[in-house]
Scaffold this active site. Structure first.
Site, mmCIF file in Angstrom:
data_model
loop_
_atom_site.group_PDB
_atom_site.id
_atom_site.type_symbol
_atom_site.label_atom_id
_atom_site.label_comp_id
_atom_site.label_asym_id
_atom_site.label_seq_id
_atom_site.Cartn_x
_atom_site.Cartn_y
_atom_site.Cartn_z
ATOM 1 N N ASP A 78 0.808 -1.218 0.000
ATOM 2 C CA ASP A 78 0.000 0.000 0.000
ATOM 3 C C ASP A 78 0.848 1.278 0.000
ATOM 4 O O ASP A 78 0.398 2.341 0.407
ATOM 5 C CB ASP A 78 -0.987 0.002 1.180
ATOM 6 C CG ASP A 78 -0.270 -0.120 2.511
ATOM 7 O OD1 ASP A 78 0.975 -0.306 2.515
ATOM 8 O OD2 ASP A 78 -0.941 -0.014 3.549
ATOM 9 N N HIS B 31 23.799 3.905 -18.220
ATOM 10 C CA HIS B 31 22.701 4.215 -17.301
ATOM 11 C C HIS B 31 22.889 3.514 -15.956
ATOM 12 O O HIS B 31 21.961 2.920 -15.402
ATOM 13 C CB HIS B 31 21.347 3.850 -17.934
ATOM 14 C CG HIS B 31 20.962 4.790 -19.031
ATOM 15 N ND1 HIS B 31 20.026 4.499 -19.988
ATOM 16 C CD2 HIS B 31 21.400 6.042 -19.336
ATOM 17 C CE1 HIS B 31 19.915 5.524 -20.834
ATOM 18 N NE2 HIS B 31 20.735 6.460 -20.447
ATOM 19 N N ASP C 105 25.556 12.113 -13.633
ATOM 20 C CA ASP C 105 24.530 12.590 -14.575
ATOM 21 C C ASP C 105 23.269 12.754 -13.742
ATOM 22 O O ASP C 105 22.653 11.765 -13.334
ATOM 23 C CB ASP C 105 24.345 11.553 -15.697
ATOM 24 C CG ASP C 105 23.344 11.997 -16.755
ATOM 25 O OD1 ASP C 105 22.543 12.914 -16.486
ATOM 26 O OD2 ASP C 105 23.346 11.403 -17.849
ATOM 27 N N ASP D 217 19.190 18.334 -17.007
ATOM 28 C CA ASP D 217 19.889 17.074 -17.317
ATOM 29 C C ASP D 217 21.361 17.429 -17.538
ATOM 30 O O ASP D 217 21.731 17.858 -18.630
ATOM 31 C CB ASP D 217 19.249 16.455 -18.568
ATOM 32 C CG ASP D 217 19.889 15.132 -18.967
ATOM 33 O OD1 ASP D 217 20.721 14.629 -18.195
ATOM 34 O OD2 ASP D 217 19.551 14.624 -20.055
ATOM 35 N N HIS E 91 26.389 6.667 -27.978
ATOM 36 C CA HIS E 91 25.074 7.339 -27.947
ATOM 37 C C HIS E 91 25.138 8.606 -28.783
ATOM 38 O O HIS E 91 26.202 8.981 -29.267
ATOM 39 C CB HIS E 91 24.627 7.620 -26.508
ATOM 40 C CG HIS E 91 25.566 8.473 -25.698
ATOM 41 N ND1 HIS E 91 25.599 9.850 -25.794
ATOM 42 C CD2 HIS E 91 26.507 8.143 -24.771
ATOM 43 C CE1 HIS E 91 26.496 10.320 -24.946
ATOM 44 N NE2 HIS E 91 27.079 9.310 -24.317
ATOM 45 N N HIS F 130 19.400 15.361 -26.969
ATOM 46 C CA HIS F 130 17.961 15.105 -27.145
ATOM 47 C C HIS F 130 17.223 16.368 -26.746
ATOM 48 O O HIS F 130 17.778 17.224 -26.046
ATOM 49 C CB HIS F 130 17.524 13.904 -26.281
ATOM 50 C CG HIS F 130 18.007 13.986 -24.853
ATOM 51 N ND1 HIS F 130 17.369 14.728 -23.898
ATOM 52 C CD2 HIS F 130 19.094 13.456 -24.235
ATOM 53 C CE1 HIS F 130 18.021 14.619 -22.754
ATOM 54 N NE2 HIS F 130 19.083 13.870 -22.921
ATOM 55 N N HIS G 220 13.847 13.207 -21.715
ATOM 56 C CA HIS G 220 13.953 12.978 -23.162
ATOM 57 C C HIS G 220 12.647 13.517 -23.725
ATOM 58 O O HIS G 220 11.652 12.801 -23.816
ATOM 59 C CB HIS G 220 14.135 11.488 -23.474
ATOM 60 C CG HIS G 220 15.437 10.949 -22.962
ATOM 61 N ND1 HIS G 220 15.696 9.625 -22.794
ATOM 62 C CD2 HIS G 220 16.572 11.592 -22.566
ATOM 63 C CE1 HIS G 220 16.927 9.466 -22.320
ATOM 64 N NE2 HIS G 220 17.469 10.648 -22.171
ATOM 65 N N GLU H 216 25.758 16.468 -25.133
ATOM 66 C CA GLU H 216 26.371 15.547 -24.175
ATOM 67 C C GLU H 216 27.281 14.499 -24.804
ATOM 68 O O GLU H 216 27.020 13.299 -24.701
ATOM 69 C CB GLU H 216 25.278 14.851 -23.363
ATOM 70 C CG GLU H 216 24.138 14.241 -24.182
ATOM 71 C CD GLU H 216 23.142 13.508 -23.294
ATOM 72 O OE1 GLU H 216 23.563 12.646 -22.513
ATOM 73 O OE2 GLU H 216 21.933 13.811 -23.402
ATOM 74 N N TYR I 220 33.823 6.256 -23.577
ATOM 75 C CA TYR I 220 33.708 5.189 -22.575
ATOM 76 C C TYR I 220 34.650 4.054 -22.980
ATOM 77 O O TYR I 220 34.456 3.432 -24.027
ATOM 78 C CB TYR I 220 32.259 4.698 -22.491
ATOM 79 C CG TYR I 220 31.267 5.842 -22.391
ATOM 80 C CD1 TYR I 220 30.934 6.405 -21.152
ATOM 81 C CD2 TYR I 220 30.713 6.398 -23.539
ATOM 82 C CE1 TYR I 220 30.057 7.476 -21.067
ATOM 83 C CE2 TYR I 220 29.840 7.474 -23.474
ATOM 84 C CZ TYR I 220 29.507 8.006 -22.232
ATOM 85 O OH TYR I 220 28.648 9.077 -22.157
ATOM 86 N N ARG J 254 31.446 11.817 -19.595
ATOM 87 C CA ARG J 254 30.367 12.508 -20.321
ATOM 88 C C ARG J 254 30.303 13.934 -19.780
ATOM 89 O O ARG J 254 30.427 14.144 -18.569
ATOM 90 C CB ARG J 254 29.021 11.783 -20.132
ATOM 91 C CG ARG J 254 27.873 12.445 -20.843
ATOM 92 C CD ARG J 254 26.655 11.524 -21.070
ATOM 93 N NE ARG J 254 26.046 11.027 -19.849
ATOM 94 C CZ ARG J 254 26.175 9.777 -19.404
ATOM 95 N NH1 ARG J 254 26.900 8.897 -20.066
ATOM 96 N NH2 ARG J 254 25.589 9.407 -18.284
ATOM 97 N N GLU K 206 27.744 17.134 -20.133
ATOM 98 C CA GLU K 206 26.395 17.402 -20.660
ATOM 99 C C GLU K 206 25.869 18.738 -20.150
ATOM 100 O O GLU K 206 25.849 18.987 -18.942
ATOM 101 C CB GLU K 206 25.435 16.280 -20.204
ATOM 102 C CG GLU K 206 23.994 16.527 -20.606
ATOM 103 C CD GLU K 206 23.084 15.342 -20.278
ATOM 104 O OE1 GLU K 206 23.371 14.613 -19.306
ATOM 105 O OE2 GLU K 206 22.085 15.160 -20.988
HETATM 106 N N1 GLY Z 1 20.173 11.484 -18.177
HETATM 107 C C1 GLY Z 1 19.828 10.819 -19.349
HETATM 108 C C2 GLY Z 1 20.460 11.413 -20.515
HETATM 109 O O1 GLY Z 1 21.466 12.077 -20.382
HETATM 110 O O2 GLY Z 1 19.985 11.306 -21.608
HETATM 111 MN MN MN Z 2 21.989 13.103 -18.629
HETATM 112 MN MN MN Z 3 20.699 13.766 -21.542
#
Ligand code: GLY
Ligand code: MN
Ligand code: MN
Length: 457
Positions: free
Chosen positions: A36, A240, A257, A268, A347, A351, A358, A381, A385, A403, A405
C-alpha cells in the site's frame, strides 16, 4: 504558476482543432511501489501542460465552441475524511476558481457524462497507448454510443493522434517555461558543484548522490527529473548506471549525470571529475577531447542549423582526437564513414529537453533533420567510454568513462547555456575541488557565440 499561461496553451490547441471535435486527456495514474505504498505522484506531462492541475484521478476534455464552456475537467470531489488522511483536494469549486475550468464534474460521474460529450462529434483527439487502462474505457464509451445509432446519435468517426499536435507545441518553450528550466538548471548546477566539493576517495557513490539530493530538495525540487547516475571507475562506462553503490577509489574518475525537476521541468547535466581532485595525464587527455567535442557541438546550436549539426561536429572532433591518441587507426574520412567512434561513443550527442528529460518533438520532418529554432531546448552531451580489457587498447585508458552534458536553449542570437553555472575545464574543476575560492563567480567557460546564420523563418 500562471493560470493565464495554461489558458493560452489550451486556446492554441483548440485553435488547431475544429468545431466538430473533442480532445480528451487523462492524467497519469498513481503507481504502487509495494503493497500500500505509492510512488510519489507525478502528473502526465501533456495533461499538466494544458491544465497546471497536479492531482491524480483527473481527465480534461476540450470542446472548441461548446456553449457551456470549452474546458471541462473531471476531478476528485472534496471529501473531508479523505482529505484529513491524504491531503487537500481542489474539488469542483476549487477547479473552477483556481484553475479556470469552465465546467467541472466529479470523476466518479465520468461514465455517465463523457459519452454525451462525444455525441455527434466528428473527431476525437486522443493519445492512444499512453495510459492503456484509459484507452479501454474510451473504447467502451464509444461502443455505447454506437449502440444508440438507431436513435439518431452519431459516433465520432475519426480518432486523431493528439500527441502530434501537443508535442509540436511543447517543443517551442514559452518564456514561462524557460524560466522554470533556468531554475531547474541553476539548482542542478549548484548540486553538481556541491558534489565536486564533497568528493573524497573512500566515499560511497551514494554519498555523492546524497549531496545532489540535498541541494535539489533544499531548493524545492522534490524529485530528480530521472534517476541520478553516480558512476566511478568502471561504473562510469555503464551509460545508465544507477546502483550508485560502489566505494570511490583514488585515481578513478567519477561520472555524475543528474538533474532536478522544477514545476514539471527537467534539467539534465553530466560532469566527470577525478575522485582525488587531480586528473591523471591519460584522464586529462581524454577529458579535454570530450570537452573540445562539446564546445564544437554547442557552437552548432544556432537557429537555422539542423538538429544533427551538433552531433556531426562532436563526432568529427572525437574521431580526430582518437586518431591522435592512437585509439583509432586509419584516415579521418574512412573512420567517420565507418562510424568507428561508436566503439567508444555509442550514444547520440543530445535530445530535446523539457517537461520530460527525453522530451517530445520530432527530430526529423519527413526525411530531413529538423531546423533549430528559438525556443527549442536540447542537451549537448558527448562522451567517451573505455571499459577495462578493451581489445587493442593500452591499459592506461581502461575504466575511463567521461560525459559532459549541458542544457542549451536556442535563442534568436545563437544559444544560451542554461547549465553554465557548473565548471567544466580541467583547471576549474581541480581548483573547485581543492577549495580554491574564485574571485569571480564560479562559472563554466564558454566560447563566445557568434551569430553565424540569419534566421530562416
Ligand atoms: N540522463 C539521461 C540522458 O542524459 O539522456
Ligand atoms: Mn543526462
Ligand atoms: Mn541527456
Amino acid at each position: 504558476m500562471s493560470a493565464q499561461e495554461f489558458k493560452r496553451r489550451r486556446r492554441r490547441l483548440m485553435g488547431m482543432m475544429d468545431e466538430h471535435s473533442v480532445a480528451i486527456l487523462p492524467t497519469a495514474p498513481v503507481y504502487i511501489r509495494n503493497r500500500d505504498v505509492e510512488h510519489p505522484y507525478r502528473p502526465d506531462s501533456d495533461f499538466f501542460y494544458l491544465t497546471g492541475f497536479a492531482e491524480p484521478e483527473a481527465v480534461a476534455v476540450l470542446i472548441p465552441g461548446r456553449e457551456h464552456g470549452e474546458y471541462i475537467l473531471f476531478c476528485r470531489e472534496n471529501d473531508p475524511k479523505m482529505e484529513t488522511w491524504n491531503g487537500l483536494r481542489a474539488g469542483q469549486e476549487g477547479a473552477i476558481s483556481v484553475y479556470h475550468v469552465d465546467d467541472c464534474f466529479p470523476i466518479g460521474d465520468i461514465d455517465d457524462i463523457l459519452p454525451g460529450l462525444l455525441e455527434n462529434k466528428a473527431r476525437v483527439f486522443y493519445t492512444m497507448g499512453a495510459h492503456p487502462g484509459f484507452d479501454q474505457r474510451l473504447i467502451g464509451w464509444v461502443n455505447r454510443l454506437r449502440k444508440q445509432s438507431r436513435a439518431g446519435i452519431h459516433t465520432p468517426g475519426e480518432f486523431v493522434s493528439l500527441d502530434h499536435l501537443m508535442h509540436d507545441m511543447r517543443l517551442y518553450k514559452s518564456s514561462f517555461e524557460i524560466r522554470a528550466m533556468r531554475k531547474a538548471a541553476k539548482i542542478s548546477a549548484e548540486a553538481h558543484r556541491r558534489a565536486m566539493q564533497h568528493c573524497k576517495p573512500g566515499m560511497m557513490e551514494y554519498q555523492l548522490e546524497a549531496e545532489l539530493l540535498h541541494t535539489f530538495m533544499y531548493h524545492g525540487a522534490r524529485s530528480p527529473a530521472y534517476a541520478s547516475i553516480v558512476g566511478s571507475g568502471a561504473n562510469g562506462c555503464i551509460l545508465h548506471y544507477v546502483e550508485n553503490s560502489a566505494k570511490m577509489k583514488t585515481g578513478d574518475l567519477v561520472l555524475i549525470d543528474a538533474g532536478a525537476e522544477i514545476d514539471c521541468y527537467a534539467a539534465d547535466i553530466s560532469r566527470t571529475f577525478p575522485v582525488n581532485g587531480h586528473f591523471s595525464r591519460a584522464q586529462k587527455a581524454l577529458y579535454e577531447l570530450v570537452l573540445a567535442a562539446q564546445y564544437a557541438a554547442i557552437e552548432q546550436v544556432q537557429p537555422g542549423n539542423h538538429w544533427n549539426d551538433p552531433h556531426e561536429a562532436a563526432v568529427g572532433v572525437l574521431t580526430e582526437g582518437l586518431i591522435e591518441l592512437g585509439l583509432l587507426k586509419g584516415s579521418l574520412k574512412t573512420l567517420l564513414k565507418k562510424q568507428a567512434y561508436r566503439r567508444f561513443y555509442m550514444h547520440r550527442t543530445g535530445h530535446w529537453l523539457g517537461m520530460d528529460v527525453h522530451d517530445v518533438g520530432d527530430y526529423k520532418i519527413d526525411t530531413q533533420w529538423r531546423v533549430l529554432e528559438p525556443g527549442m531546448t536540447l542537451t549537448v552531451e558527448p562522451g567517451l567510454y573505455i571499459p577495462a580489457a578493451s581489445k587493442g587498447v593500452a591499459k592506461k585508458w581502461w575504466n575511463i568513462g567521461i560525459r559532459i552534458e549541458d542544457d542549451v536553449l536556442v535563442t534568436r542570437e545563437g544559444h544560451e547555456i542554461l547549465s553554465a553555472d557548473v565548471v567544466k575545464t580541467v583547471d576549474e574543476i581541480e581548483a573547485l575541488m581543492a577549495g580554491v575560492k574564485s574571485t569571480r563567480r564560479v562559472k563554466a567557460k564558454t566560447k563566445p557565440v557568434t551569430r553565424r546564420r540569419r534566421l530562416t523563418q
